[in-house]
Design a protein around this motif. Structure first.
Motif, PDB file in Angstrom:
ATOM      1  N   GLN A  21      -7.535   0.591  -0.328  1.00 34.60           N
ATOM      2  CA  GLN A  21      -7.817  -0.685   0.324  1.00 34.60           C
ATOM      3  C   GLN A  21      -9.057  -0.564   1.226  1.00 34.60           C
ATOM      4  OE1 GLN A  21      -4.384  -2.105   2.411  1.00 34.60           O
ATOM      5  NE2 GLN A  21      -5.254  -4.117   2.789  1.00 34.60           N
ATOM      6  N   SER A  39       0.838  -1.209   0.000  1.00 42.28           N
ATOM      7  CA  SER A  39       0.000   0.000   0.000  1.00 42.28           C
ATOM      8  C   SER A  39       0.867   1.251   0.000  1.00 42.28           C
ATOM      9  CB  SER A  39      -0.910   0.009   1.226  1.00 42.28           C
ATOM     10  OG  SER A  39      -1.806  -1.076   1.170  1.00 42.28           O
ATOM     11  N   ASP A  70      -5.735  -0.942  -4.819  1.00 40.24           N
ATOM     12  CA  ASP A  70      -5.191  -1.589  -3.628  1.00 40.24           C
ATOM     13  C   ASP A  70      -6.154  -2.670  -3.155  1.00 40.24           C
ATOM     14  OD1 ASP A  70      -3.668  -2.205  -1.472  1.00 40.24           O
ATOM     15  OD2 ASP A  70      -3.610  -0.166  -0.645  1.00 40.24           O
TER      16      ASP A  70
END
Ligand SMILES: Nc1ncnc2c1ncn2[C@@H]1O[C@H](COP(=O)(O)OP(=O)(O)OP(=O)(O)O)[C@@H](O)[C@H]1O
Ligand SMILES: [Mg+2]
Lengths: 449, 233
Positions: free
Chosen positions: B96, B51, B179
């Protein structure tokens, strides 16, 4: 566009925003009510003082008074800017209701009722002779008797609703009024019997000036009799003061300056006269200066109260600030998101400032409306409280007012609203600037935890 | 081949986080190039810095050391306005953790990138209609046609992820950074999403995707492994 949409959504969707709005509203409410009432009281008090004094006073504190006033009155009568002139005798006296043992010390003011009403608001303070001032000193029950007008608080007491229980006419009370006449040198003059001079007057009317101090201690007498009582009626007559009212378009300061210069040349003219020394103590003052001692005290009280409620305001401003800080810290994730899709720092600050502006506007709107409503009903609320619980916000024996003032001042309002909004903006600016300066990912990480 | 033919190029990227006295070195000299039209998957263990790398590639974070260039231009040279335009137009980022705005509806979240790039007037007269149309198409494509007017909190994790993808695609970015697109999805939905990416890629979209799942990464054209803060080929 997103700024408008988001600012509105933040306002509507977040409970905590309502808290901020409420905090602003309460602040505005308190300040509006207090400022209005206080400002009202002060304005009212000044007006009453102005009305009591007239525009300008040429006079002396000395109980001896000053001579040659008639010549100066003539000069004043010829000046273009003067509307009313009233020579006045001022002194102290003992009042003894005939047949009783009671003695009350009072102030006396000897006036020509008609002239004095032209120079001051005296006529309007009367009750029975309001519309017929020339008969102010002629008791209704026997116009041939020598009347006196008595300060209202010396005679009547306000009832629960702060009104005076007037009768249908003045009651027949003879009052023996005694004075110590002074000669031009300031020594006790040899009066008829001993040193005291006494004359009986009959209660003819009341005067309600609205000034507690005046209404509670003043007895107005006919000019000539007062002059005699005080020993000012010799071959060279004397008075204590000349009250003057200017024509409507004359500015107070300009008028007073004119009077002063007239007085100075008059004084020079009379320099060789026998009693010229009395003129030295005479001053020319505008009504504000003349009553400064009283007005200053009132204004001091207002300043103090304003400062105290200013502190309340500051506290509320701080609460608003904290609420905003919390809201925006909560929303730092949003700031990260917006930055990640390319919103500039400036626009983020604008967005939150807009939001703060909305909160400030709404809050002060609500507070203002509530304050206005409260002020509108304040007298009724007070009456109700008094009837129900015997509770009186303003003790009428101290504050010589009938109603609580509730005239809202637009200028004061504007200042209050503006400062409320500024407080919100500052509260929003600090945290949003801080959040906007960070890299997008930093603000996003904080709230993940 | 000229090195500027790469749409994305990272050279010697270092990044570390300071936690009090200790320093966590996450990236220790990452070199990476992506050609236009490529579909690249970055894999690595949890906590390996995937990330972090992706954020740096998308200019959401800056490296301690090293160069990231987009279209041959060093990101560090970008001024404030340019950087904002870059984030708005050039890259689409799918986080994410989705990161949607709670106060906006699904549809508004999707067309937000267009809205923020327009003035009020430009938006109301012109931009709005087209943006809504495109956002609706994207949502339909992502299987969320029925949820356009819902709020993010009414959606499941996977649905939110797809809204985030829609938002990233809204401005037709040159580069899509994703992500963990399937971290919260069942395999059927996950495959659906991957189908979308493959389709976009076939149409020429450059995609860099992070995943800890090798099987998902298999769908990409090229797999890069991140271990010990470096790329292992
Ligand atoms: N803001 C931060 N402050 C301190 N440490 C951080 C920060 N962000 C990331 N880290 C650390 O850097 C390392 C890499 O984090 P990163 O999120 O890039 O991992 P990841 O590969 O994406 O893991 P996952 O597969 O679980 O998402 C982790 O050890 C994390 O603890
Ligand atoms: Mg990760």
């Amino acid at each position: 566009m997103y700024k408008i949409i988001l600012a509105f959504r933040y306002l509507v969707k977040r409970r905590i925003t309502y808290l901020a709005v409420l905090a602003v509203a309460i602040c505005v409410f308190i300040v509006v009510v207090v400022m209005t009432v206080l400002t009202g009281l002060v304005i009212d008090f000044r007006q009453k003082n102005h009305s009591f004094v007239g525009d300008c006073v040429v006079g002396t504190e000395s109980l001896v008074g000053f001579a040659y006033y008639e010549d100066f009155v003539k000069i004043l009568e010829q000046s273009y800017f003067v509307e009313g002139i009233s020579p006045v005798i001022k002194s102290f006296a003992l009042v003894n209701p005939v047949g009783s043992e009671r003695n009350v010390g009072v102030e006396i003011m000897g006036i020509d009722a008609v002239k004095h009403s032209k120079a001051t608001g005296f006529g309007k303070t009367l009750y029975y002779r309001k519309d017929n001032v020339s008969k102010a000193f002629k008791p209704a029950y026997d116009p041939n008797l020598l009347g006196c007008v008595i300060g209202i608080d010396l005679v009547l007491e306000r009832d629960a609703k702060s009104r005076y229980p007037y009768g249908s006419g003045p009651t027949d009370i003879p009052l023996a009024i005694s004075c110590f006449p002074l000669n031009a040198k300031g020594a006790l003059a040899k009066a008829d019997a001993g040193l005291v001079k006494t004359q009986t007057f009959y209660y003819s009317d009341n005067s309600e000036s609205g000034l507690a101090r005046v209404d509670g201690s003043m007895v107005y007498l006919p000019f000539e009799q007062a002059q005699l009582l005080c020993g000012m009626a010799g071959p060279v007559k004397r008075v204590s003061a000349i009250h003057i009212k200017f024509k409507p378009n004359v500015r107070l300061e300009a008028g007073c300056e004119e009077v002063d210069s007239l007085w100075q040349s008059f004084k020079r003219e009379k320099a060789d006269e026998k009693q010229a020394y009395l003129l030295e103590k005479v001053t020319v003052q505008g009504w504000k200066d003349y009553r400064r001692a009283y007005i200053a005290a009132m204004e001091k009280e207002q300043t103090m109260m304003t400062a105290m409620f200013g502190l309340v305001g500051v506290t509320t401003v701080f609460i608003v600030f904290v609420v905003f800080y919390m809201i925006i810290s909560h929303k730092s994730k949003d700031i990260g998101i917006l930055k990640s899709i390319g919103v500039s720092n400036v626009n983020i600050i604008i967005l939150f400032s807009g939001f703060a502006f909305l909160v400030g506007l709404l809050g002060s709107g609500v507070g203002l409306f509530a304050g206005w409503l409260f002020l509108l009903k304040i007298n009724r609320i007070e009456d109700w409280l008094f009837e129900r619980f015997g509770f009186q916000l303003w003790d009428r024996t101290i504050y010589a007012i009938g109603d609580i003032p509730n005239q809202v001042d637009a200028k004061v309002l504007a200042v209050i609203i503006l400062s409320a909004i500024v407080a919100c903006l500052v509260g929003a600016l600090v945290p949003s600037r801080q959040a906007a300066k960070q890299k997008p990912i930093e603000t996003l990480q904080v709230t993940q935890l | 081949m000229n090195k500027d033919d790469f749409i994305l190029r990272a050279e010697g990227v270092y990044k570390s986080y300071r936690m009090g006295a200790t320093e966590v070195k996450v990236l220790k000299g990452v070199d990476l190039t992506v050609k236009s039209g490529e579909f690249v998957a970055i894999v690595g263990a949890s906590g390996s810095g995937k990330s972090t790398l992706l954020h740096i590639l998308g200019a959401l974070d800056s490296p301690d050391k090293g160069v990231v260039a987009f279209d041959g231009r060093d990101l560090r040279r970008f001024g404030g306005g340019e950087l904002n335009r870059f984030r708005n137009k050039m890259v689409g980022f799918v986080f994410q953790f989705y990161h949607l705005l709670d106060e906006l509806s699904v549809l508004e979240n999707v067309f937000l990138p267009v809205m923020v790039s327009r003035s009020v007037v430009g938006w109301l007269f012109g931009g709005r209609k087209r943006a809504r149309k495109r956002a609706k198409e994207l949502l339909a494509q992502l299987g969320l046609g029925e949820r356009a007017n819902h709020k993010p909190y009414q959606l499941s994790g996977g649905e939110r992820q797809r809204v985030a993808i829609g938002r990233a695609l809204m401005n037709e970015p040159r580069l899509l950074l994703v992500d963990e697109p399937t971290g919260n999805l069942d395999s059927a939905t996950g495959n659906g999403i991957l189908d979308v990416f493959e389709e976009l890629n076939r149409a020429g979209q450059t995609i860099v995707m992070v995943s800890h799942d090798e099987r998902i990464a298999q769908r990409a054209g090229r797999i890069i492994t991140l271990t010990d803060g470096r790329i292992k080929n």
